[in-house]
Enzyme design. Structure first.
Site, PDB file in Angstrom:
ATOM      1  N   SER A  73       0.546   1.567  -4.127  1.00 12.94           N
ATOM      2  CA  SER A  73       0.888   2.804  -3.907  1.00 12.94           C
ATOM      3  C   SER A  73       2.173   3.329  -2.879  1.00 12.94           C
ATOM      4  O   SER A  73       1.715   2.450  -2.516  1.00 12.94           O
ATOM      5  CB  SER A  73       0.061   3.944  -3.425  1.00 12.94           C
ATOM      6  OG  SER A  73      -1.097   4.017  -5.193  1.00 12.94           O
ATOM      7  N   GLN A  74       2.707   4.315  -3.417  1.00 13.41           N
ATOM      8  CA  GLN A  74       3.623   5.298  -1.762  1.00 13.41           C
ATOM      9  C   GLN A  74       2.975   5.757  -1.092  1.00 13.41           C
ATOM     10  O   GLN A  74       1.819   5.735  -0.748  1.00 13.41           O
ATOM     11  CB  GLN A  74       4.685   6.411  -2.952  1.00 13.41           C
ATOM     12  CG  GLN A  74       5.343   7.156  -1.757  1.00 13.41           C
ATOM     13  CD  GLN A  74       5.284   8.389  -2.051  1.00 13.41           C
ATOM     14  OE1 GLN A  74       5.396   9.131  -3.878  1.00 13.41           O
ATOM     15  NE2 GLN A  74       6.444   9.419  -1.997  1.00 13.41           N
TER      16      GLN A  74
END
Length: 224
Positions: A73-74
């Site tokens: 994930s970011q």
């Protein structure tokens, strides 16, 4: 060892540490205020969680593929969910969707005991070979169906879902302690709403709605 085993970086250089500091500054500017979350991201060598080929770009604030159609994930998203969870040391956290284990390590770095489920056998097996994870004895890995949770190990103080849920899984709500919170992106389209549920003493649930995000879909069953 499997010939397809991910080749991971193992050195955490001054350059990496400098890039991490810049990343923390970026997500702070985007509105993350929980210093314990920011400090956990500052401590964690994100480039260890990816193939060596990503080393130069590992500290950009964006998601990257990790195989099996999944992503790491970011960092902003990781920080956002972690902040909503309001983690306290020694809390028992159930995470649905281990993926690269980066989110789980952020929570472990904050002092939580994390029980994390992955439905993709390849990713689950890959994490067994990832020696850095042994740094966190409070991290427990499970291969299974996230919709089922881990009833044997519950109830949990907090639940975090790191995939787009088509609906709120009732078994995960059951496994929350009274007063416990669940952070979950809900929606079946490209965009999901981040929700925070709080379980009341009478087992009813209150719901808060936060920003929109885009996650890979949460799927039933095991794959592998």
């Amino acid at each position: 060892m499997d010939a397809n085993h991910i080749k991971r970086p193992t050195e955490d250089t001054y350059r990496h540490k400098g890039l991490r500091k810049q990343l923390v500054d970026t997500i702070r500017q985007k509105g993350i205020t929980d210093e314990r979350v920011l400090n956990a991201i500052l401590q964690l060598p994100r480039h260890f969680f990816m193939e060596s080929a990503f080393d130069q770009i590992a500290y950009e604030d964006r998601a990257f593929p990790i195989g099996e159609g999944q992503t790491i994930s970011q960092p902003y998203t990781v920080a956002y969910q972690s902040q909503l969870l309001e983690i306290k040391p020694y809390e028992k956290i159930l995470e649905i969707g281990t993926g690269s284990a980066y989110q789980a390590c952020v929570l472990a770095e904050m002092g939580a005991q994390v029980f994390t489920i992955e439905r993709q056998k390849k990713l689950f097996d890959e994490n067994k070979l990832f020696t850095y994870l042994k740094k966190y004895p409070g991290l427990k890995f499970f291969y299974g169906d996230g919709f089922e949770g881990l009833p044997t190990y519950g109830p949990f103080d907090k639940v975090i879902v790191t995939a787009a849920a088509p609906f709120i899984p009732p078994k995960l709500v059951q496994q929350l302690k009274p007063g416990g919170k669940m952070v979950i992106p809900v929606g079946e389209g490209e965009i999901q709403q981040m929700l925070r549920l709080t379980k009341m003493p009478d087992d009813s649930v209150t719901e808060e709605i936060f920003d929109n995000f885009s996650f890979v879909p949460m799927k039933k069953g095991k794959n592998g």
